[in-house]
Design an enzyme around this catalytic site. Sequence first.
Site, PDB file in Angstrom:
ATOM      1  N   SER A 101      -1.432  -3.810  10.125  1.00  0.00           N
ATOM      2  CA  SER A 101      -1.077  -4.842   9.079  1.00  0.00           C
ATOM      3  C   SER A 101       0.099  -5.758   9.454  1.00  0.00           C
ATOM      4  O   SER A 101       1.042  -5.401  10.052  1.00  0.00           O
ATOM      5  CB  SER A 101      -1.010  -3.959   7.698  1.00  0.00           C
ATOM      6  OG  SER A 101      -1.893  -3.057   7.528  1.00  0.00           O
ATOM      7  N   ALA A 102      -0.009  -7.098   8.990  1.00  0.00           N
ATOM      8  CA  ALA A 102       0.952  -7.952   9.255  1.00  0.00           C
ATOM      9  C   ALA A 102       1.517  -8.348  10.697  1.00  0.00           C
ATOM     10  O   ALA A 102       2.480  -8.429  10.892  1.00  0.00           O
ATOM     11  CB  ALA A 102       2.314  -7.624   8.321  1.00  0.00           C
ATOM     12  N   CYS A 103       0.672  -8.050  11.571  1.00  0.00           N
ATOM     13  CA  CYS A 103       0.688  -8.413  12.876  1.00  0.00           C
ATOM     14  C   CYS A 103       0.070  -9.522  13.424  1.00  0.00           C
ATOM     15  O   CYS A 103       0.041 -10.019  14.615  1.00  0.00           O
ATOM     16  CB  CYS A 103       0.454  -7.150  13.802  1.00  0.00           C
ATOM     17  SG  CYS A 103       1.664  -5.806  13.634  1.00  0.00           S
ATOM     18  N   GLY A 104      -0.464 -10.438  12.508  1.00  0.00           N
ATOM     19  CA  GLY A 104      -0.700 -11.720  12.933  1.00  0.00           C
ATOM     20  C   GLY A 104      -2.437 -11.941  13.009  1.00  0.00           C
ATOM     21  O   GLY A 104      -2.946 -12.826  13.729  1.00  0.00           O
ATOM     22  N   LYS A 105      -3.253 -10.753  12.464  1.00  0.00           N
ATOM     23  CA  LYS A 105      -4.609 -11.050  12.579  1.00  0.00           C
ATOM     24  C   LYS A 105      -5.210 -12.305  12.104  1.00  0.00           C
ATOM     25  O   LYS A 105      -6.146 -12.788  12.552  1.00  0.00           O
ATOM     26  CB  LYS A 105      -5.530  -9.764  11.770  1.00  0.00           C
ATOM     27  CG  LYS A 105      -5.269  -8.737  12.786  1.00  0.00           C
ATOM     28  CD  LYS A 105      -6.517  -7.508  12.412  1.00  0.00           C
ATOM     29  CE  LYS A 105      -6.323  -7.166  11.117  1.00  0.00           C
ATOM     30  NZ  LYS A 105      -5.196  -6.141  10.690  1.00  0.00           N
ATOM     31  N   ASN A 116      -3.834 -15.342  11.459  1.00  0.00           N
ATOM     32  CA  ASN A 116      -3.391 -16.564  12.481  1.00  0.00           C
ATOM     33  C   ASN A 116      -4.210 -16.267  13.607  1.00  0.00           C
ATOM     34  O   ASN A 116      -4.617 -17.404  13.935  1.00  0.00           O
ATOM     35  CB  ASN A 116      -1.790 -16.244  12.957  1.00  0.00           C
ATOM     36  CG  ASN A 116      -0.910 -16.416  11.870  1.00  0.00           C
ATOM     37  OD1 ASN A 116      -1.254 -17.119  10.893  1.00  0.00           O
ATOM     38  ND2 ASN A 116       0.189 -15.935  12.137  1.00  0.00           N
ATOM     39  N   LYS A 133      -9.865  -2.007   1.485  1.00  0.00           N
ATOM     40  CA  LYS A 133      -9.234  -0.756   2.529  1.00  0.00           C
ATOM     41  C   LYS A 133     -10.106   0.222   2.160  1.00  0.00           C
ATOM     42  O   LYS A 133     -10.290   1.297   2.967  1.00  0.00           O
ATOM     43  CB  LYS A 133      -7.743  -0.676   2.305  1.00  0.00           C
ATOM     44  CG  LYS A 133      -6.937  -1.750   2.667  1.00  0.00           C
ATOM     45  CD  LYS A 133      -7.045  -2.448   4.148  1.00  0.00           C
ATOM     46  CE  LYS A 133      -6.309  -3.596   4.609  1.00  0.00           C
ATOM     47  NZ  LYS A 133      -6.661  -3.860   5.912  1.00  0.00           N
ATOM     48  N   TYR A 150      -1.429  -3.307  -6.811  1.00  0.00           N
ATOM     49  CA  TYR A 150      -1.228  -4.260  -5.548  1.00  0.00           C
ATOM     50  C   TYR A 150      -2.488  -4.002  -4.835  1.00  0.00           C
ATOM     51  O   TYR A 150      -3.276  -3.078  -4.770  1.00  0.00           O
ATOM     52  CB  TYR A 150      -0.082  -3.560  -4.870  1.00  0.00           C
ATOM     53  CG  TYR A 150      -0.176  -4.112  -3.351  1.00  0.00           C
ATOM     54  CD1 TYR A 150       0.486  -5.138  -3.037  1.00  0.00           C
ATOM     55  CD2 TYR A 150      -0.876  -3.355  -2.466  1.00  0.00           C
ATOM     56  CE1 TYR A 150       0.238  -5.896  -1.879  1.00  0.00           C
ATOM     57  CE2 TYR A 150      -1.008  -4.090  -1.101  1.00  0.00           C
ATOM     58  CZ  TYR A 150      -0.466  -5.325  -0.779  1.00  0.00           C
ATOM     59  OH  TYR A 150      -0.630  -5.922   0.524  1.00  0.00           O
ATOM     60  N   HIS A 167     -10.793  -1.875  11.417  1.00  0.00           N
ATOM     61  CA  HIS A 167      -9.401  -2.798  11.122  1.00  0.00           C
ATOM     62  C   HIS A 167      -9.388  -4.078  11.964  1.00  0.00           C
ATOM     63  O   HIS A 167      -8.595  -4.188  12.636  1.00  0.00           O
ATOM     64  CB  HIS A 167      -8.212  -2.038  10.824  1.00  0.00           C
ATOM     65  CG  HIS A 167      -7.095  -2.784   9.885  1.00  0.00           C
ATOM     66  ND1 HIS A 167      -5.836  -2.381  10.328  1.00  0.00           N
ATOM     67  CD2 HIS A 167      -7.316  -3.787   9.080  1.00  0.00           C
ATOM     68  CE1 HIS A 167      -5.306  -3.120   9.226  1.00  0.00           C
ATOM     69  NE2 HIS A 167      -6.016  -3.809   8.761  1.00  0.00           N
ATOM     70  N   SER A 183       4.527 -10.685   0.274  1.00  0.00           N
ATOM     71  CA  SER A 183       3.650 -11.457  -0.568  1.00  0.00           C
ATOM     72  C   SER A 183       2.553 -12.276   0.096  1.00  0.00           C
ATOM     73  O   SER A 183       2.378 -12.131   1.230  1.00  0.00           O
ATOM     74  CB  SER A 183       4.456 -12.617  -0.933  1.00  0.00           C
ATOM     75  OG  SER A 183       5.032 -13.326   0.089  1.00  0.00           O
ATOM     76  N   ARG A 184       1.518 -12.475  -0.691  1.00  0.00           N
ATOM     77  CA  ARG A 184       0.112 -12.733  -0.392  1.00  0.00           C
ATOM     78  C   ARG A 184      -0.358 -13.876  -0.831  1.00  0.00           C
ATOM     79  O   ARG A 184      -0.232 -14.373  -1.849  1.00  0.00           O
ATOM     80  CB  ARG A 184      -0.915 -11.366  -0.723  1.00  0.00           C
ATOM     81  CG  ARG A 184      -0.204 -10.232   0.024  1.00  0.00           C
ATOM     82  CD  ARG A 184      -0.846 -10.090   1.406  1.00  0.00           C
ATOM     83  NE  ARG A 184      -0.553  -8.828   2.107  1.00  0.00           N
ATOM     84  CZ  ARG A 184      -1.084  -8.181   2.708  1.00  0.00           C
ATOM     85  NH1 ARG A 184      -2.205  -8.462   3.341  1.00  0.00           N
ATOM     86  NH2 ARG A 184      -0.670  -6.933   3.552  1.00  0.00           N
ATOM     87  N   GLY A 224      -0.864 -20.511  18.619  1.00  0.00           N
ATOM     88  CA  GLY A 224      -1.968 -21.421  19.261  1.00  0.00           C
ATOM     89  C   GLY A 224      -2.078 -20.791  20.747  1.00  0.00           C
ATOM     90  O   GLY A 224      -3.336 -20.976  21.520  1.00  0.00           O
ATOM     91  N   ASN A 245      -1.900 -18.259  22.084  1.00  0.00           N
ATOM     92  CA  ASN A 245      -2.556 -16.999  22.439  1.00  0.00           C
ATOM     93  C   ASN A 245      -3.976 -17.289  22.941  1.00  0.00           C
ATOM     94  O   ASN A 245      -4.847 -16.613  23.580  1.00  0.00           O
ATOM     95  CB  ASN A 245      -2.715 -16.343  21.233  1.00  0.00           C
ATOM     96  CG  ASN A 245      -1.382 -15.681  20.815  1.00  0.00           C
ATOM     97  OD1 ASN A 245      -0.546 -15.446  21.711  1.00  0.00           O
ATOM     98  ND2 ASN A 245      -1.265 -15.287  19.704  1.00  0.00           N
ATOM     99  N   ASP A 282      -9.910  -9.349   8.958  1.00  0.00           N
ATOM    100  CA  ASP A 282      -9.441  -7.949   8.692  1.00  0.00           C
ATOM    101  C   ASP A 282     -10.332  -6.847   8.977  1.00  0.00           C
ATOM    102  O   ASP A 282      -9.956  -5.970   9.368  1.00  0.00           O
ATOM    103  CB  ASP A 282      -8.831  -8.054   7.121  1.00  0.00           C
ATOM    104  CG  ASP A 282      -7.898  -7.007   6.922  1.00  0.00           C
ATOM    105  OD1 ASP A 282      -7.014  -6.497   7.793  1.00  0.00           O
ATOM    106  OD2 ASP A 282      -8.046  -6.319   5.773  1.00  0.00           O
ATOM    107  N   ARG A 291       0.953  -0.972   0.010  1.00  0.00           N
ATOM    108  CA  ARG A 291      -0.016   0.076   0.101  1.00  0.00           C
ATOM    109  C   ARG A 291       0.980   1.125   0.037  1.00  0.00           C
ATOM    110  O   ARG A 291       1.983   1.190   0.631  1.00  0.00           O
ATOM    111  CB  ARG A 291      -0.923   0.072   1.313  1.00  0.00           C
ATOM    112  CG  ARG A 291      -2.135  -0.919   0.995  1.00  0.00           C
ATOM    113  CD  ARG A 291      -2.978  -0.748   2.365  1.00  0.00           C
ATOM    114  NE  ARG A 291      -2.289  -1.423   3.556  1.00  0.00           N
ATOM    115  CZ  ARG A 291      -1.700  -0.463   4.649  1.00  0.00           C
ATOM    116  NH1 ARG A 291      -1.699   0.609   4.518  1.00  0.00           N
ATOM    117  NH2 ARG A 291      -1.241  -1.331   5.696  1.00  0.00           N
TER     118      ARG A 291
HETATM  119  C1  OXD Z   1      -3.131  -4.522   5.367  1.00  0.00           C
HETATM  120  C2  OXD Z   1      -4.079  -5.677   4.472  1.00  0.00           C
HETATM  121  O1  OXD Z   1      -2.319  -4.120   4.597  1.00  0.00           O
HETATM  122  O2  OXD Z   1      -5.006  -6.216   5.326  1.00  0.00           O
HETATM  123  O3  OXD Z   1      -3.767  -4.258   6.247  1.00  0.00           O
HETATM  124  O4  OXD Z   1      -3.552  -6.152   3.321  1.00  0.00           O
HETATM  125 MN    MN Z   2      -5.391  -5.121   7.057  1.00  0.00          MN
END
Ligand code: OXD
Ligand code: MN
Length: 585
Positions: A251-255, A257, A209, A200, A229, A369-370, A495, A497, A278, A72
Site C-alpha cells: 500500500s502507498a508505494c505508487g501502484k 501512479n 480489501k 475508513y 494486490h 488522505s484519499r 514516468g 519507470n 489495486d 486500515r
Molecule cells: C491499501 C489501499 O491500503 O489500496 O492498500 O487502500
Molecule cells: Mn491497496
Amino acid sequence: MSSHTTNLHVLTWVQEQVRLCQPDRVVWCDGSEPERFRLQEQAVRDGVLIRLNPEKHPGSFYHRSNPNDVARVEQLTYICTPTEEEAGPTNNWAEPRAMYRRLEGHTRGAMKGRTMYVVPYLMGPPGSPLAKVGVELTDSIYVVLNMRIMTRMGDVAWQQLGDSDDFNRGLHCMLDLNPERRLVCHFPQDNTIISVGSGYGGNVLLGKKCLALRIGSYLGRREGWLAEHMLILGVESPRGEKTYVAAAFPSACGKTNFAMLVPPVSFEGWRIWTVGDDIAWMYPGADGRLWAINPEAGYFGVAPGTNGSTNPNAMATLARDTIFTNVALKPDGTVWWEGHDDPPPPECLDWQGRPWTPLSREKAAHPNSRFTAPMANNPSLAPEVDHSQGVPISAIIFGGRRASTLPLVCEAFNWVHGVYLGATMGSETTAAAAGAVGQVRRDPMAMLPFCGYNMGWYFRHWLNMRKRVKLPPHIFQVNWFRKGPDGRYLWPGFGENMRVLKWIIDRAAGRVGAWETPLGWVPRTQDFPLDGMDGFTAADFEALQNINLEEWRREVLSQDELFMKLYSFLPKEMIFQRELLVARL
Ligand code: OXD
Ligand code: MN
C-alpha cells in the site's frame, strides 16, 4: 422503497439483519443517477459531505473522517475459520461462533435511529465468469457513495445474481467509532464480512480489501485462481502491439501512479493503458496463459504527492465526480494536499478542520488522505477493463520500498524462483496502515494484510498455478526507492519507470538479452534505454543495479524471520530457493 430483487436468499438475510440492527429505515439502492443525486443532497444535509466548488470540482465532495479512524487496522482484522491453522500464523484468528457472538453484542440495535442502506454490487465486468456479487448493509451514506464509485453498484448486481445464493454477505455498522469497539471480521466459509466501529475506506468499503482480497484469495485457492494486490496495465508499442503486465506493491508505494504512467518524451508512440490500480483476479485461460480482470470500477488513491507531473492521468481522473477524504479544504471550496501542483495556500482548513497556514508545523492533509474517483474519468483507461475474459498477462512484477539492497530490476530464473522473490518481498511500512512508518517488514506478494488464509498454503497455491498455466508470465522484481549514501533517491521513478517496463516486456517477448547474477537476470547496461535522461549516466544505472554482498547476507537472515514464522507450512521449494541463493552469493 422496493427491493429490486426477488431473490429469496437476499430477502431473508436482509430481513434477519434488519431484525438484528433495528434501523429506523431501510433503503434499497438501485445505482441510478437520480439516486446518486438524492444521496449526495442527503449527505450534505447530514453534514457527512461538503459540496466542493462546482466550477472547479464538478460533482465532487469533501469528507473528514474521525481523527482516530484514518487507516486500515490490521491488529483488529480477523480471519474467522474453524481452525487456527486455516488462518495461519500471519493473520489474527478467531473461532467463528465465538466471534459471531461477540459481534452480535455490537450490532444488536446498532442502527436504532439510523438508516440501513442495502448496497448490491458486482466485482468484475458484468457477465464475467470471474465476477462476484456482494451485498453490503451499511448505516453510512459515505460508504454508499464510495461503493457507488468503487464497484458496479445497483441492479447490475441483482441481474448477475439471479436467484442464486452465491453472494457475499457484508454488514457494516459505524457504532460510535470508538476504537475499542472496532473490528473487521471475515468468515470465508460463510462468504461473510462484518465490520464495526470504523468509517475508513479500507475497513468499510467491503468490496475492496475484504471481499476482493481476503475472501477472494480464499475462494481463489478453492476454485483454482488468484486474488492479488496488483495493478494491471497494458503497454502499447508504436506498432500497436499490446502487452499486459500485473504488478504487486505494498500500500502507498505508487501502484496508482505506475498503472497510469505517461511515458517520457523519448518514448514517442508508446502508451500505457490502465486496467486496474489495486486488485487483480487472475485465472488460467484455456489457451494456457494467465488472464486477469480488475474487479473494481474506481480508484481509492492516496492524495499526497499526486500532481500533474507524478500522475497527470490521476489529476484528470479526480477533476470531477470525486470524493476527497482527509485532504485540506481551501476557502474557495477547492482542495489541497502536500505535493499538489498548487503552492501551499496562505490559509485553509486542515484534515481535522483546524485553521492551517504554511507556517503550521503539522501537515494540512493526512498522509493517508484519499480520493475516490470513477475509473471512467481516466484518460488512460483500457477499453479491455469491461471485457468479461479480461487480459492475458505476460509479466508479473513484485516491488517494494527499499532504501538499499534491492536493485532497480531483476528477472527471476523461472516460476518457482519468481514465487520465492514474491514470497520474500520486503518493504518499508507506510501510512496506509495504522502503526509505525518506515520499518522494513516482510510483505509477501504485498498480501501480508490481505491474504485470507494460511500464508504457507498461499505460497503452495502459487507454486501449483505453474501446473495449470502452460505459458506462465515471466516474473520480475523492481525497487524504485533505492537511495545513495547522501539519502537521495538514485532513480527518478514515475514516468521514467517506462524504461524498466520496456525492458520487462522485451524480456517477456524474448527480444532482449540479460546478464546472469546471483539474484536473477538483470539488464545489460547497453540494452537499458537511458536516452533522453538528462544527467543520468551508465554509471548511475550500475549503482542502482549494484549487488552488495554484505547487505545480501543481512537480507537473507531477515527473510528467515518470516520463514520461521511459517515454518511448518512453508513449501520445501522456498527453502531450496533460499539455499540456492545463498550458494550463488
Ligand atoms: C491499501 C489501499 O491500503 O489500496 O492498500 O487502500
Ligand atoms: Mn491497496
